[in-house]
Design a protein around this motif. Structure first.
Motif, mmCIF file in Angstrom:
data_model
loop_
_atom_site.group_PDB
_atom_site.id
_atom_site.type_symbol
_atom_site.label_atom_id
_atom_site.label_comp_id
_atom_site.label_asym_id
_atom_site.label_seq_id
_atom_site.Cartn_x
_atom_site.Cartn_y
_atom_site.Cartn_z
ATOM 1 N N TYR A 138 10.357 -6.020 -10.837
ATOM 2 C CA TYR A 138 10.943 -5.818 -12.159
ATOM 3 C C TYR A 138 12.023 -6.852 -12.472
ATOM 4 C CZ TYR A 138 8.694 -1.301 -11.424
ATOM 5 O OH TYR A 138 7.779 -0.311 -11.168
ATOM 6 N N GLU A 186 14.069 -9.927 -13.772
ATOM 7 C CA GLU A 186 13.933 -10.794 -14.937
ATOM 8 C C GLU A 186 13.814 -12.241 -14.478
ATOM 9 O OE1 GLU A 186 13.890 -9.738 -18.074
ATOM 10 O OE2 GLU A 186 14.387 -7.618 -17.743
ATOM 11 N N LYS A 208 9.025 -12.586 -17.712
ATOM 12 C CA LYS A 208 8.642 -11.303 -17.130
ATOM 13 C C LYS A 208 9.911 -10.536 -16.779
ATOM 14 C CE LYS A 208 7.588 -10.482 -12.927
ATOM 15 N NZ LYS A 208 8.833 -9.948 -12.342
ATOM 16 N N GLY A 243 11.576 -6.117 -16.461
ATOM 17 C CA GLY A 243 11.310 -4.703 -16.572
ATOM 18 C C GLY A 243 12.504 -3.849 -16.224
ATOM 19 N N GLU A 256 13.440 -1.091 -13.475
ATOM 20 C CA GLU A 256 13.001 -0.489 -12.224
ATOM 21 C C GLU A 256 13.175 1.026 -12.240
ATOM 22 O OE1 GLU A 256 13.546 -1.135 -7.407
ATOM 23 O OE2 GLU A 256 14.829 -2.220 -8.833
ATOM 24 N N SER A 279 7.358 -2.508 -16.543
ATOM 25 C CA SER A 279 7.464 -3.967 -16.471
ATOM 26 C C SER A 279 6.674 -4.603 -17.605
ATOM 27 C CB SER A 279 6.955 -4.483 -15.121
ATOM 28 O OG SER A 279 5.606 -4.115 -14.918
ATOM 29 N N TYR A 280 6.981 -5.848 -17.884
ATOM 30 C CA TYR A 280 6.319 -6.565 -18.965
ATOM 31 C C TYR A 280 6.172 -8.034 -18.582
ATOM 32 C CZ TYR A 280 10.809 -8.672 -20.118
ATOM 33 O OH TYR A 280 11.980 -9.378 -20.063
ATOM 34 N N TYR A 281 5.293 -8.715 -19.289
ATOM 35 C CA TYR A 281 5.186 -10.171 -19.159
ATOM 36 C C TYR A 281 4.690 -10.737 -20.477
ATOM 37 C CZ TYR A 281 0.076 -10.119 -19.027
ATOM 38 O OH TYR A 281 -1.239 -9.971 -19.360
#
Length: 593
Positions: A97, A99, A120, A122, A124, A129-131
């Motif tokens: 997660y 950054e 990316k 997120g 925790e 999470s993202y990208y």
């Protein structure tokens, strides 16, 4: 991957493989390709198109790639008719997660330049999470009228749950436009290898695609889980050309819609005293291609509607039983039904019942050693527009079998070696007949007997060396073309690559690659001019800044085809040649933050 024929199409290029320190690194060439029998997946999404238009494998910025997995030989049981020769799995998703991100700028020969950006991160605590990443590239191209512009966007979000379950939603958009230089005669190639086909005023191709992917895993308990993947996409293709001699304008726009669903159940319960992994699943896919081929002549207009559709329904099962800590046996099977329709044909519908199975043994005497033997029956699903207008029928799927024996071992300090021997036979292999302007199933069978060998040594932050060699005897074994060589298959390929650290932050890499002569595509009778063998050299240097404020910055400089070799790696029936690029350089500046 075993050498198999590739198809002439509006876009032609290749996924090139480079060996640095014994590890395969891949770079996408600028123009997409319809790949024959090799499935390419990225984060669970299948990138292969269901028709013969080129798949946009440049959609992911290279800096976003975490790792690439390569499965050799038929993978039909688990992945269907697109994986009869192997599978490439691209993973861009980085775990965690934290950054982080990257920004990259690149430029080089022929007014080639571009940039990429990726992020990316997120939460925790919330386990979310993202990208997101995007890229843009432009080039004027090595040959005249071979430039391109590429725009790509990718993004996704993932929600994890305690126990290992997750749900992930991702989306993509890609817009690619290519100027196509077309083929040259042998005399034109030798006169000016950078020239475009003089008989075309323009020749271009555009592909725009977007879609959604949903994947999930549900962990029921320590021994049971379910996986789900689905993709819904739309792709717009348009091919345009003006041919001077025949005085016609071609305009071929197509809309392509695809929906695919895969569901798997995995059970890892022991069978008595033996560990076991059992997988059962099913696939459902719906593909539609709507459009037309239009030819405008000075005196008349010819237009052909090309509406085509296909339903694919399949079920598969696979099991691996671990007889000991060192030995496991595995087996699997797949049943699939294809229901295809092409309205432009005299006999527009065809239904096929297909089956594949595999079985083998894995032996792991030590932690870093594996020996395997595998037998497989496979099939390859034709592209939806791979039809026969002459007969008015849809072509039959390809079917075949393969036997592989090989292994990998790590020994001493930093040494590794591996290899495999194989034999395979295919019947109903699909070829293009340039004299009939049509596709057909080859009468008879094709046989491939080969060996792949590799040896590598690497010492971290010191040096690395990798040597690979492949030999294949690919011939037609009966029928009209009995004892003829299979087209577009070089018998020998070899590569030697090295990397040497001048300091911890700076290394130089060099490589050479040999490809032997081969018959050109569609030269089934082996009567036309062969493509000569060639040796290519490359050189590169990379420096990583480790001090503030430039920490995380990497500078790369690479030269391909170092000695400007004049060669051709793609040609059709001995008369249409596509000269490969001469010496080129590329400078890349990438900052990871």
């Amino acid at each position: 991957l075993k050498q198999v024929p590739m198809y002439e199409d509006s876009g032609m290029a290749f996924l090139k493989t480079h060996y640095y320190g014994g590890v395969k690194k891949y770079q996408w060439t600028s123009i997409p390709l319809a790949i024959h029998g090799v499935m390419v997946k990225a984060d669970g999404e299948v990138l292969n198109n269901f028709d013969m238009s080129g798949s946009d494998f440049s959609r992911f910025p290279l800096s976003s790639v975490e790792r690439i997995e390569v499965l050799h030989g038929p993978q039909t049981v688990m992945h269907g008719g697109n994986a009869s020769a192997g599978m490439i799995n691209i993973i861009t998703e980085k775990p965690g997660y934290d950054e982080e991100g990257f920004i990259e700028f690149r430029g080089g020969s022929w007014e080639t330049f571009g940039s990429s950006l990726g992020l990316k991160g997120g939460d925790e605590k919330e386990m979310v999470s993202y990208y997101a990443n995007g890229a843009w590239d432009h080039s004027e191209g090595w040959r005249d009228s071979s430039g391109y512009d590429l725009y790509r966007l990718n993004g996704g979000v993932r929600k994890d749950f305690d126990g290992g379950s997750f749900v992930k939603l991702s989306s993509f958009f890609s817009d690619s436009q290519y100027d196509l230089p077309g083929p040259l005669t042998f005399a034109e190639w030798k006169s000016d290898r950078r020239a475009a086909d003089p008989d075309y005023s323009f020749y271009n191709y555009r592909q725009t695609s977007y879609g959604l992917n949903l994947s999930a895993k549900g962990v029921i308990d320590d021994e049971n889980e379910i996986k789900f993947e689905t993709t819904l996409s739309h792709r717009r293709d348009r091919f345009r050309a003006y041919q001077k001699t025949a005085e016609y304008l071609q305009d071929s726009p197509f809309d392509n819609y695809a929906l695919s669903i895969t569901l798997q159940y995995i059970n890892t319960a022991s069978l008595g005293d033996f560990d076991n992994e059992f997988t059962f699943g099913g696939t459902l896919r719906w593909d539609v291609r709507k459009g037309y081929n239009s030819y405008l002549y000075p005196t008349y207009v010819w237009k052909q509607k090309e509406d085509q559709s296909r339903w694919t329904m399949g079920a598969f099962i696979r099991d691996e039983l671990f007889l000991s800590d060192f030995v496991s046996v595995f087996g699997g099977a797949r049943l699939e039904r294809l229901m295809t329709n092409s309205e432009s044909l005299q006999n527009p519908s065809r239904n096929d019942n297909l089956s594949a199975f595999e079985g083998g043994v894995n032996y792991r005497p030590y932690e870093d050693t594996k020996i395997f033997a595998k037998f497989a029956r496979f099939y390859r699903t034709p592209f939806i527009d791979e039809v026969s207008y002459t007969s008015g029928n849809l072509v039959s799927p390809e079917r075949g079998w393969s036997m592989d024996i090989g292994g990998d071992v790590e020994f001493l300090d930093g040494f590794s070696a591996g290899g495999a021997v194989y034999i395979s036979e295919t019947k109903n292999e699909i070829y293009y007949d340039p004299f009939k302007f049509d596709n057909f199933n080859l009468p008879g069978r094709t046989r491939r007997e080969g060996i792949d060998l590799r040896l590598a040594w690497e010492r971290e932050k010191m040096a690395a060396l990798a040597l690979s060699y492949g030999f294949v005897n690919a011939r037609v074994v009966n029928g009209e073309y009995d004892n003829k060589d299979v087209c577009a298959v070089p018998a020998h390929q070899a590569a030697l690559n090295a990397k040497w650290y001048l300091m911890d932050e700076l290394f130089v890499r060099a490589g050479c690659r040999y490809t032997s002569e081969q018959y050109t595509i569609s030269d089934l009778k082996n009567e036309y001019r062969k493509l000569k063998g060639y040796v290519l050299f490359s050189l590169g240097v990379q420096y990583e800044f480790t001090f503030n404020p430039l920490k995380g910055l990497v500078l790369k400089f690479d030269i391909d085809n170092l000695f400007d070799r004049d060669y051709c790696d793609y040609a059709t029936y001995g008369s249409n040649f596509y000269p490969a690029a001469g010496r080129s350089f590329n400078i890349t500046l990438c900052w990871t933050f």
